[in-house]
Motif scaffolding. Structure first.
Motif, PDB file in Angstrom:
ATOM      1  N   ALA A 119       0.668  -0.888  -0.034  1.00 35.73           N
ATOM      2  CA  ALA A 119       0.542  -0.031  -0.232  1.00 35.73           C
ATOM      3  C   ALA A 119       0.843   1.073   0.144  1.00 35.73           C
ATOM      4  N   LEU A 120       1.971   1.426   1.090  1.00 29.51           N
ATOM      5  CA  LEU A 120       2.711   2.372   0.857  1.00 29.51           C
ATOM      6  C   LEU A 120       3.077   2.708  -0.343  1.00 29.51           C
ATOM      7  N   CYS A 121       4.073   1.557  -0.983  1.00 37.01           N
ATOM      8  CA  CYS A 121       4.201   1.916  -2.301  1.00 37.01           C
ATOM      9  C   CYS A 121       3.592   2.114  -3.298  1.00 37.01           C
ATOM     10  N   ASN A 122       2.527   1.763  -3.814  1.00 35.27           N
ATOM     11  CA  ASN A 122       1.710   1.581  -4.307  1.00 35.27           C
ATOM     12  C   ASN A 122       1.373   4.033  -3.925  1.00 35.27           C
ATOM     13  N   GLN A 123       1.200   4.450  -2.749  1.00 37.74           N
ATOM     14  CA  GLN A 123       1.617   5.244  -2.546  1.00 37.74           C
ATOM     15  C   GLN A 123       2.473   6.570  -3.461  1.00 37.74           C
ATOM     16  N   PHE A 124       3.438   6.119  -2.817  1.00 36.08           N
ATOM     17  CA  PHE A 124       4.592   6.849  -2.984  1.00 36.08           C
ATOM     18  C   PHE A 124       5.176   6.800  -4.543  1.00 36.08           C
ATOM     19  N   PHE A 125       4.948   5.629  -5.277  1.00 34.39           N
ATOM     20  CA  PHE A 125       5.736   5.486  -6.445  1.00 34.39           C
ATOM     21  C   PHE A 125       4.850   5.338  -7.637  1.00 34.39           C
ATOM     22  N   ILE A 126       3.417   5.232  -7.410  1.00 31.76           N
ATOM     23  CA  ILE A 126       2.223   5.213  -8.020  1.00 31.76           C
ATOM     24  C   ILE A 126       1.703   6.543  -8.221  1.00 31.76           C
ATOM     25  N   SER A 127       0.588   6.641  -7.250  1.00 31.68           N
ATOM     26  CA  SER A 127      -0.709   7.556  -7.020  1.00 31.68           C
ATOM     27  C   SER A 127       0.239   8.664  -7.053  1.00 31.68           C
ATOM     28  N   LEU A 128       1.701   9.439  -6.502  1.00 34.52           N
ATOM     29  CA  LEU A 128       2.104  10.295  -6.708  1.00 34.52           C
ATOM     30  C   LEU A 128       2.943  11.279  -7.688  1.00 34.52           C
ATOM     31  N   PRO A 129       3.527  10.032  -8.108  1.00 32.58           N
ATOM     32  CA  PRO A 129       4.168  10.887  -9.706  1.00 32.58           C
ATOM     33  C   PRO A 129       2.765  10.441 -10.596  1.00 32.58           C
ATOM     34  N   MET A 130       1.544  10.682 -10.330  1.00 31.60           N
ATOM     35  CA  MET A 130       0.057  10.462 -11.228  1.00 31.60           C
ATOM     36  C   MET A 130      -0.688  11.107 -11.008  1.00 31.60           C
ATOM     37  N   PHE A 131      -0.279  12.591  -9.919  1.00 31.28           N
ATOM     38  CA  PHE A 131      -0.540  13.794 -10.070  1.00 31.28           C
ATOM     39  C   PHE A 131       0.181  14.492 -10.307  1.00 31.28           C
ATOM     40  N   VAL A 132       1.387  14.831 -10.455  1.00 31.04           N
ATOM     41  CA  VAL A 132       2.182  15.430 -11.581  1.00 31.04           C
ATOM     42  C   VAL A 132       1.575  15.976 -12.759  1.00 31.04           C
ATOM     43  N   PRO A 133       0.909  15.261 -13.625  1.00 31.53           N
ATOM     44  CA  PRO A 133       0.176  15.370 -15.018  1.00 31.53           C
ATOM     45  C   PRO A 133      -0.956  16.132 -14.572  1.00 31.53           C
ATOM     46  N   MET A 134      -1.615  15.686 -13.274  1.00 34.23           N
ATOM     47  CA  MET A 134      -2.705  15.841 -13.141  1.00 34.23           C
ATOM     48  C   MET A 134      -2.450  17.982 -12.151  1.00 34.23           C
ATOM     49  N   PHE A 135      -1.672  17.980 -11.945  1.00 27.25           N
ATOM     50  CA  PHE A 135      -1.698  19.075 -11.551  1.00 27.25           C
ATOM     51  C   PHE A 135      -1.383  20.369 -12.694  1.00 27.25           C
TER      52      PHE A 135
END
Length: 317
Positions: A119-135
């Motif tokens: 769960a932590l890996c998914n949050q840090f290494f999957i979700s967080l990078p996905m927020f960059v194009p969203m930003f």
């Protein structure tokens, strides 16, 4: 023909009366919530401006707080309480509401640590990078970092759209990863837990975390160009709701987790969030014939539904 006409008139009267009553109650409920919001609106607006100026209007920092930090704190705070119950079997005012009796009592700590790590890996290494194009997409919309908060009415409209978008995207991506080839290589990881717990809600293969966990929640705000406060509230609500759906406890006054718990038990039922598309596609037929369906409601008493609506002895749902 006369009897048919009379029946139609009676039906029209009943439906018309029901619609009027529903409209009146809905308007009253909205007026009441709006009055509460108006009374506290100045507080929330002032608080938002204080935070905005404290961070000197730094948009990426504000975006990170709203999309990542606040929802993560909500997720781990809620699941931290549940994990104490999962590991220790206490407090009993939580564990007595267990859905699958005898399962995870206590939880396998080795499996739990693996779930936390994933769960932590998914949050840090999957979700967080996905927020960059969203930003950058939200910057293009131009409303996300406004100094003025959205109205309560508009937030409710957005929340309805977010929920509808999530239901559609999650249902069909979830059905997709249940195709034999994708299930074997991707979705099977999530279904290692036939009796799920809260943190398992984001225990998934990276591809599934992108397709089913993150995109359905992100898409609504990206379509609407939502304010960062609305996004933070929606992401936090979505994470807590999916944690409830996976928690394994049918707790009083919280949404029923029976629907998704049944999916983990049976695998080929109950793919959606709300159940609307499951009903339309007929992927809830077995569920509707089960005791779990009878228990699928908000518990408004302190008596566990496993006691008031027990399983038939000797029969597994």
């Amino acid at each position: 023909e006369e009897k048919l006409w009379d029946a139609m008139k009676i039906t029209a009267r009943v439906l018309g009366t029901g619609l009027l009553v529903f409209t009146a109650l809905a308007n009253f409920g909205f007026w009441y919530l709006q009055s509460i919001w108006d009374a506290s609106g100045h507080f929330w607006q002032t608080t938002w401006l204080k935070l905005y100026y404290l961070l000197e209007g730094e948009e990426w920092t504000i975006f990170f707080l709203g999309t990542a930090l606040v929802p993560a704190l909500a997720f781990w705070g809620f699941n931290g309480i549940l994990m104490v119950a999962d590991v220790t079997g206490k407090p009993t005012f939580i564990t007595r509401y267990r859905i699958q009796l005898g399962k995870n009592n206590p939880v396998d700590t080795k499996k739990l640590l693996q779930a936390i790590y994933t769960a932590l890996c998914n949050q840090f290494f999957i979700s967080l990078p996905m927020f960059v194009p969203m930003f950058y997409l939200m910057k293009w919309w131009g409303n996300t970092f406004s100094k003025e908060l959205p109205t309560f009415r508009w937030f409710l409209v957005e929340l309805s759209i977010f929920t509808l978008v999530e239901e559609i995207l999650f249902y069909y991506t979830h059905r997709l990863v249940h195709l034999p080839l994708l299930y074997k290589h991707i979705h099977k990881k999530h279904h290692e837990w036939t009796a799920p717990i809260g943190v398992v809600s984001i225990y998934a293969h990276p591809v599934e975390h992108i397709l089913s966990n993150t995109l359905p929640v992100m898409t609504g705000p990206m379509i609407m160009g939502s304010h960062i406060v609305s996004i933070a509230a929606w992401f936090s609500l979505a994470l807590i709701t999916t944690s409830i759906s996976h928690c394994g406890y049918h707790l009083p006054f919280l949404p029923s987790p029976e629907f998704h718990d049944f999916h983990h038990l049976k695998f080929n039922q109950c793919y959606g969030v709300l159940g609307v598309l499951d009903y339309l596609h007929g992927t809830d037929r077995v569920f509707r014939q089960s005791k779990a369906y009878q228990r699928h409601r908000v518990l408004l008493s302190l008596t566990p539904l496993s006691e008031s609506i027990p399983e038939v002895p000797g029969r597994a749902e």
